[in-house]
Design an enzyme around this catalytic site. Structure first.
Site, PDB file in Angstrom:
ATOM      1  N   CYS A  60      48.985  40.882  32.766  1.00 18.41           N
ATOM      2  CA  CYS A  60      48.207  42.106  32.992  1.00 18.41           C
ATOM      3  C   CYS A  60      48.900  42.993  34.029  1.00 18.41           C
ATOM      4  O   CYS A  60      49.312  42.511  35.090  1.00 18.41           O
ATOM      5  CB  CYS A  60      46.802  41.749  33.460  1.00 18.41           C
ATOM      6  SG  CYS A  60      45.777  43.212  33.725  1.00 18.41           S
ATOM      7  N   CYS A  64      45.122  42.880  40.753  1.00 15.31           N
ATOM      8  CA  CYS A  64      43.943  42.245  41.364  1.00 15.31           C
ATOM      9  C   CYS A  64      44.379  40.954  42.098  1.00 15.31           C
ATOM     10  O   CYS A  64      44.913  40.025  41.470  1.00 15.31           O
ATOM     11  CB  CYS A  64      42.920  41.906  40.286  1.00 15.31           C
ATOM     12  SG  CYS A  64      42.599  43.310  39.186  1.00 15.31           S
ATOM     13  N   CYS A  67      43.501  37.388  40.841  1.00 11.73           N
ATOM     14  CA  CYS A  67      43.576  37.039  39.416  1.00 11.73           C
ATOM     15  C   CYS A  67      44.884  36.381  39.007  1.00 11.73           C
ATOM     16  O   CYS A  67      45.973  36.950  39.185  1.00 11.73           O
ATOM     17  CB  CYS A  67      43.348  38.293  38.571  1.00 11.73           C
ATOM     18  SG  CYS A  67      43.245  37.879  36.807  1.00 11.73           S
ATOM     19  N   CYS A 105      31.379  35.102  25.272  1.00 10.52           N
ATOM     20  CA  CYS A 105      32.042  36.165  26.036  1.00 10.52           C
ATOM     21  C   CYS A 105      33.547  36.042  25.847  1.00 10.52           C
ATOM     22  O   CYS A 105      34.100  34.959  26.019  1.00 10.52           O
ATOM     23  CB  CYS A 105      31.724  36.017  27.517  1.00 10.52           C
ATOM     24  SG  CYS A 105      29.969  35.836  27.844  1.00 10.52           S
ATOM     25  N   CYS A 137      29.658  39.388  24.253  1.00 14.51           N
ATOM     26  CA  CYS A 137      30.043  40.180  25.421  1.00 14.51           C
ATOM     27  C   CYS A 137      31.572  40.195  25.457  1.00 14.51           C
ATOM     28  O   CYS A 137      32.197  39.188  25.127  1.00 14.51           O
ATOM     29  CB  CYS A 137      29.483  39.535  26.689  1.00 14.51           C
ATOM     30  SG  CYS A 137      29.884  40.446  28.197  1.00 14.51           S
ATOM     31  N   CYS A 197      27.170  44.390  31.948  1.00 17.78           N
ATOM     32  CA  CYS A 197      27.333  43.120  32.649  1.00 17.78           C
ATOM     33  C   CYS A 197      28.278  43.403  33.803  1.00 17.78           C
ATOM     34  O   CYS A 197      29.461  43.678  33.585  1.00 17.78           O
ATOM     35  CB  CYS A 197      27.911  42.062  31.709  1.00 17.78           C
ATOM     36  SG  CYS A 197      28.283  40.508  32.560  1.00 17.78           S
ATOM     37  N   ARG A 269      24.066  35.566  36.777  1.00 20.66           N
ATOM     38  CA  ARG A 269      24.910  34.493  36.231  1.00 20.66           C
ATOM     39  C   ARG A 269      25.682  33.770  37.324  1.00 20.66           C
ATOM     40  O   ARG A 269      26.448  34.393  38.058  1.00 20.66           O
ATOM     41  CB  ARG A 269      25.896  35.071  35.195  1.00 20.66           C
ATOM     42  CG  ARG A 269      25.168  35.736  34.039  1.00 20.66           C
ATOM     43  CD  ARG A 269      26.074  36.274  32.953  1.00 20.66           C
ATOM     44  NE  ARG A 269      25.267  37.098  32.065  1.00 20.66           N
ATOM     45  CZ  ARG A 269      24.554  36.654  31.032  1.00 20.66           C
ATOM     46  NH1 ARG A 269      24.585  35.375  30.722  1.00 20.66           N
ATOM     47  NH2 ARG A 269      23.821  37.481  30.310  1.00 20.66           N
TER      48      ARG A 269
HETATM   49  N1  SAM Z   1      40.879  42.611  32.617  1.00 18.44           N
HETATM   50  C1  SAM Z   1      39.488  42.749  32.579  1.00 18.44           C
HETATM   51  C2  SAM Z   1      38.905  43.283  33.859  1.00 18.44           C
HETATM   52  O1  SAM Z   1      39.451  43.035  34.916  1.00 18.44           O
HETATM   53  O2  SAM Z   1      37.864  43.948  33.783  1.00 18.44           O
HETATM   54  C3  SAM Z   1      38.772  41.496  32.153  1.00 18.44           C
HETATM   55  C4  SAM Z   1      39.161  40.125  32.619  1.00 18.44           C
HETATM   56  S1  SAM Z   1      38.908  39.749  34.341  1.00 18.44           S
HETATM   57  C5  SAM Z   1      39.662  38.155  34.419  1.00 18.44           C
HETATM   58  C6  SAM Z   1      37.146  39.488  34.528  1.00 18.44           C
HETATM   59  C7  SAM Z   1      36.617  39.168  35.900  1.00 18.44           C
HETATM   60  O3  SAM Z   1      36.912  37.827  36.229  1.00 18.44           O
HETATM   61  C8  SAM Z   1      37.168  39.942  37.082  1.00 18.44           C
HETATM   62  O4  SAM Z   1      36.596  41.201  37.225  1.00 18.44           O
HETATM   63  C9  SAM Z   1      36.792  39.037  38.247  1.00 18.44           C
HETATM   64  O5  SAM Z   1      35.544  39.424  38.784  1.00 18.44           O
HETATM   65  C10 SAM Z   1      36.716  37.654  37.618  1.00 18.44           C
HETATM   66  N2  SAM Z   1      37.794  36.786  38.142  1.00 18.44           N
HETATM   67  C11 SAM Z   1      39.097  36.817  37.810  1.00 18.44           C
HETATM   68  N3  SAM Z   1      39.799  35.893  38.502  1.00 18.44           N
HETATM   69  C12 SAM Z   1      38.926  35.251  39.296  1.00 18.44           C
HETATM   70  C13 SAM Z   1      39.043  34.216  40.272  1.00 18.44           C
HETATM   71  N4  SAM Z   1      40.218  33.653  40.562  1.00 18.44           N
HETATM   72  N5  SAM Z   1      37.931  33.793  40.899  1.00 18.44           N
HETATM   73  C14 SAM Z   1      36.724  34.357  40.615  1.00 18.44           C
HETATM   74  N6  SAM Z   1      36.561  35.346  39.711  1.00 18.44           N
HETATM   75  C15 SAM Z   1      37.636  35.810  39.066  1.00 18.44           C
HETATM   76 FE1  SF4 Z   2      44.032  42.211  34.818  1.00 23.56          FE
HETATM   77 FE2  SF4 Z   2      43.008  40.063  35.989  1.00 23.56          FE
HETATM   78 FE3  SF4 Z   2      42.679  42.449  37.098  1.00 23.56          FE
HETATM   79 FE4  SF4 Z   2      41.390  41.861  34.776  1.00 23.56          FE
HETATM   80  S1  SF4 Z   2      41.083  40.896  36.765  1.00 23.56           S
HETATM   81  S2  SF4 Z   2      42.477  43.743  35.277  1.00 23.56           S
HETATM   82  S3  SF4 Z   2      42.941  40.521  33.813  1.00 23.56           S
HETATM   83  S4  SF4 Z   2      44.640  41.384  36.803  1.00 23.56           S
END
Ligand code: SAM
Ligand code: SF4
Ligand code: DTB
Length: 328
Positions: A60, A64, A67, A105, A137, A197, A269
């Site tokens: 990606c 973030c 992530c 989801c 979702c 959500c 959730r």
């Molecule tokens: N890329 C999309 C986005 O960011 O909207 C969807 C996938 S993203 C993995 C969905 C959510 O997963 C993120 O907004 C975050 O809140 C949660 N998430 C991702 N990595 C995480 C982690 N290591 N611990 C807790 N929550 C996490």
């Molecule tokens: Fe990309 Fe992860 Fe950020 Fe979603 S949370 S936008 S998958 S880097």
């Protein structure tokens, strides 16, 4: 869709300070109040099982910090996967339904949705999941109003797009898109008639006031988000947040209880981070208003609470059937 009007006692003008004052109340009073609110808007014993699948993994372009799927964090041990074929996704959805999930989801590691063959496949996945009789979702990153409308026409129940944290702390976590970008996507979700959500993550180094500020923004939506995932950070090796300590379980309980009080009719959730909670802490979260969890051995890319442990948890929640007779 629920109708959270002020006349029904729902507030959309909470200040972070007011929410902080609720959050910081004596724990037992806080939980008792949350349980009271919960019982007046939900069936107290009902906990929805949702199943989660990463349909496109890793690579990606967003940064973030939490992530594992960000291409910026090169030290993460993750196998990238292109978009899964529709039939494979639907086969897994069928298995999830057989295992007791009633919401499916699907997550894609995209910055934003792009029109084209991949989005067309996503539309087919949504239609297929709905045809199985489950709620659907998706979480696909930012999306336009037209794309939100196409998802709504396909029967999508809800779109997941998290605020992640309060606006002041957000720039510490993500630099490649702004809070306003997130809010714009959320407005598109609502304008298309989809359920929203939207939640966040605790334990990333933010203050409790940042958590309260996030809840204030969630509550400012009218109606409130139908679904609010509360995640605890899963610290993944190779991400900038790898060294963070696991959040204290009672801090998790406080966040759930506070969310329940300010968002009375939302499904709250108990999401990522559940595997680090004891069975008793999870039950306390449910008493405090959590009424859904992700069921399945993995979340998107990280381990979830084991399904065998969850079976034992649900068995413990069920009524006790005594086999012995009065004479025994
Ligand atoms: N890329 C999309 C986005 O960011 O909207 C969807 C996938 S993203 C993995 C969905 C959510 O997963 C993120 O907004 C975050 O809140 C949660 N998430 C991702 N990595 C995480 C982690 N290591 N611990 C807790 N929550 C996490
Ligand atoms: Fe990309 Fe992860 Fe950020 Fe979603 S949370 S936008 S998958 S880097
Ligand atoms: C949400 O708020 N939590 C879920 C769901 N929305 C998509 C995702 C949690 C992901 C945890 C990290 C991982 O497994 O990659």
């Amino acid at each position: 869709m629920q109708n959270n009007t002020a006349a029904q006692g729902f507030r959309h003008d909470w200040t972070p300070e007011e929410i902080l004052a609720i959050h910081d109340r004596p724990l037992l009073e806080l939980v008792a109040e949350a349980a009271r609110v919960h019982a007046s808007h939900h069936v107290a014993g009902k906990v929805q099982k949702a199943s989660l699948l990463s349909v496109k993994t890793g690579g990606c372009p967003e940064d973030c910090a939490y992530c594992p799927q960000s291409a910026h964090h090169r030290g993460v041990d993750l196998v990238k996967q292109p978009l899964m074929p529709v039939d494979e996704v639907l086969a897994l959805a069928g298995r999830a339904r057989a295992a007791g999930a009633d919401r499916f989801c699907m997550g894609a590691a995209w910055r934003e949705v792009r029109d084209g063959a991949e989005f067309d496949s996503l539309i087919e996945m949504v239609q297929g999941v709905r045809a199985l009789g489950m709620e659907a979702c998706v979480t696909l990153g930012m999306l336009t109003l037209d794309q939100a409308r196409r998802l709504a026409e396909a029967g999508l129940t809800a779109y997941n797009h998290n605020l992640d944290t309060g606006p002041d702390y957000y720039p510490e976590i993500i630099s490649t898109r702004t809070y306003d970008d997130r809010l714009r996507t959320l407005r598109n979700v609502r304008a298309a008639g989809l359920q929203m959500c939207c939640g966040g993550i605790i334990g990333m180094g933010e203050s409790v006031r940042d958590r309260a500020a996030m809840l204030a923004i969630l509550a400012s939506f009218d109606p409130h988000p139908e679904s609010v995932p509360i995640n605890a950070l899963v610290p993944v090796a190779g991400t900038p947040l790898e060294g963070r300590e696991t959040i204290d379980s009672l801090a998790f309980v406080r966040m759930i209880a506070t969310a329940r009080i300010v968002l009375p009719s939302s499904i709250v959730r108990l999401s990522a981070g559940r595997s680090s909670l004891s069975r008793e802490a999870q039950v306390l979260c449910m008493v405090a208003g959590a009424n859904s969890l992700f069921y399945g051995d993995v979340l998107l890319t990280t381990p979830n609470a084991a399904m065998s442990d969850d079976e034992a948890l649900f068995a413990a929640l069920a009524p006790i059937e005594r086999l012995e007779t009065a004479a025994a």
